[in-house]
Enzyme design. Structure first.
Site, PDB file in Angstrom:
ATOM      1  N   ASP A 255      32.718  49.535  38.321  1.00 36.47           N
ATOM      2  CA  ASP A 255      33.587  48.882  38.028  1.00 36.47           C
ATOM      3  C   ASP A 255      34.825  50.326  37.815  1.00 36.47           C
ATOM      4  OD1 ASP A 255      33.067  46.446  38.039  1.00 36.47           O
ATOM      5  OD2 ASP A 255      32.520  45.920  36.111  1.00 36.47           O
ATOM      6  N   LYS A 277      38.061  45.778  40.490  1.00 35.04           N
ATOM      7  CA  LYS A 277      39.310  44.705  40.405  1.00 35.04           C
ATOM      8  C   LYS A 277      40.513  44.793  39.343  1.00 35.04           C
ATOM      9  CE  LYS A 277      36.048  40.736  41.045  1.00 35.04           C
ATOM     10  NZ  LYS A 277      34.859  41.786  40.831  1.00 35.04           N
ATOM     11  N   MET A 390      40.186  40.012  28.283  1.00 33.06           N
ATOM     12  CA  MET A 390      41.041  40.076  29.018  1.00 33.06           C
ATOM     13  C   MET A 390      42.118  39.087  29.245  1.00 33.06           C
ATOM     14  SD  MET A 390      38.794  40.196  32.997  1.00 33.06           S
ATOM     15  CE  MET A 390      37.434  38.685  31.812  1.00 33.06           C
TER      16      MET A 390
END
Length: 488
Positions: A255, A277, A390
């Site tokens: 990641d 991402k 997040m």
């Protein structure tokens, strides 16, 4: 003497067999350097007005050449390396300057700043060498580590290195593909081979080696995937199993938020592929990642899917396992320390506390639709801790939803940015001021939001990195609330 940190050195092992190396100096220090160079097969030339007894004996036996006199630049003719080992700083500097002019690497003994290469502390076991360097800044630390390693590696490692060197071509022929060779080595070294060498049973060790090679010769190569939790960033938080798997990997799909320090612990020649991402879109889709995992495993690779935090906590690990299972690919899961646990701990925040919070809610607040789907009435209840993943882009909405459903505006919060990493920052305050304080201190992802009475402990129990960033309004609110005052 400069107080700057030593520069990072590029480690290498030089083949000096038959090559001319100049040592300037004829005393005891020079003799120690000459001895190591002779052991490496170098053709040593010693330049000095006089030689100490051992050097004089080596000269008489033609083991070394001797140039008598005071250093002159022509001594460097045809030299590959030069060591300045006199007790005169100006002479050593003249040697280094002359070597620089000819682009010859030089070492000035016990002068890290003047040296162009450093001689490391070494542990030697036959052809196996372990070299340790502090960049010249802390030689006593390097020596301490060498002493520790001396006790860990016995002579069987040298015998093992010699055996593997003798049969190098056989090994390469049996396992021409690098991944298969690495796995074959791992199984070979986990067997009885080294124990036999430690017992000086060299013939039995040879037989065990031959048997292992025959056993693995027809073993089919099968790919597999390990989902590994990398934790929040501090490499010290990796599990032992995670370290082992990283060192067995052929390919690592990682990641975006996996730290460089964690990646550096992986096997050096493993292929590294970033599949991260990005907030707001971009990067690899989950379908693309799933397809890549399947394709690599089907090609016989040992794949590590390295995820920040824990693969099963907002890491889509379950989706990846479903894709692997659908294609009959073997897998394992290595848990990691998830951000809620690690960031809170590094900020000094106990997520549960019998006087303030009896439950923990872990929530993702990635986008508008995610936030609207949450049970805000349940989240706004007291005596619990909320950990939002997040959520940096949605702090205004988080505050509005929680206060609208009854959570007091004076409830403490803590934003932990880059938790567990050297650049960690903690912003602490009360819920009413959450968006404003985050903007004031320019908080950026990755950041974990902790909401609840326990967040107040960030001000009194912090232990890692800088003190929390806050403002006076939090202190006023704590003074007005018995619950907050007890926590603060």
């Amino acid at each position: 003497m400069s107080n700057a940190s030593p520069s990072k050195l590029f480690p290498l092992f030089a083949d000096l067999r038959g090559r001319r190396v100049l040592v300037v100096g004829g005393g005891t220090v020079a003799r120690r350097k000459v001895e190591a160079l002779l052991d490496a097969g170098a053709r040593v030339v010693v330049g000095a007005p006089a030689l100490e007894p051992t050097l004089a004996e080596w000269k008489a036996n033609a083991r070394i050449e001797h140039i008598e006199g005071v250093f002159a630049a022509q001594w460097l003719d045809a030299a590959w390396l030069v060591i300045a080992a006199t007790d005169d700083v100006e002479t050593n500097r003249a040697v280094v300057d002359a070597a620089d002019a000819r682009r010859i690497f030089s070492n000035a003994v016990d002068d890290a700043e003047l040296s162009r290469f450093h001689v490391p502390a070494r542990v030697e076991r036959g052809p196996l060498q372990i070299a340790i360097s502090s960049g010249g800044g802390a030689p006593m630390l390097a020596r301490l580590l060498r002493e520790e390693l001396e006790t860990r590696f016995d002579d069987s490692f040298g015998a093992l290195a010699e055996l593997l060197t003798r049969h190098r071509e056989r090994i390469r022929a049996r396992w021409p593909e690098l991944g298969a060779r690495r796995r074959g080595f791992a199984k070979l070294l986990s067997g009885p081979l080294q124990g036999l060498l430690r017992q000086r049973q060299h013939l039995a060790a040879e037989r065990a080696f031959d048997a292992a090679l025959r056993e693995h010769e027809t073993t089919a190569t099968r790919g597999s995937v390990a989902l590994v939790g990398a934790g929040p960033g501090d490499p010290g938080l990796l599990t032992l199993r995670a370290l082992r798997v990283l060192n067995e990997a052929d390919v690592i799909l990682h990641d975006r938020l996996v730290s460089d320090e964690v990646l550096q612990l992986a096997r050096r020649d493993a292929e590294r592929i970033s599949v991260g991402k990005h907030a707001g879109g971009g990067g690899h889709s989950q379908a693309e990642i799933n397809a890549q995992l399947v394709a690599l495993a089907q090609a016989g690779k040992r794949v590590v899917r390295l995820k920040g935090g824990d693969p099963f906590v907002f890491g889509r690990g379950g989706e990846e396992l479903q894709a692997l299972r659908a294609h009959g690919i073997g897998y394992e899961v290595v848990p990691g320390i998830t951000a809620a646990i690690a960031c809170a701990a590094y900020a000094g925040i106990p997520l549960t506390h019998r006087e303030h919070a009896q439950s923990l809610r872990i929530v993702t607040a990635h986008g508008k639709d995610d936030i609207d789907a949450l049970d805000w009435a349940s989240l706004a209840r007291g005596r619990q801790t909320l950990a939002f993943y997040m959520g940096v882009a949605g702090l205004d909405r988080i505050r509005e939803r929680l206060t609208a459903h009854g959570l007091p505006a004076a409830t403490p919060f803590a934003l932990v940015e880059n938790g567990s990493r050297p650049e960690q920052r903690v912003v602490a305050g009360m819920l009413a001021d959450l968006p404003a304080l985050a903007r004031l201190h320019q908080v950026r992802a990755p950041a974990l939001l902790v909401v609840g009475d326990v967040a107040a402990f960030a001000n009194s129990l912090h232990w890692f990195g800088r003190e929390p960033l806050t403002d006076a309004s939090f202190t006023d609110a704590a003074a007005a609330s018995p619950s907050l005052a007890a926590a603060a």
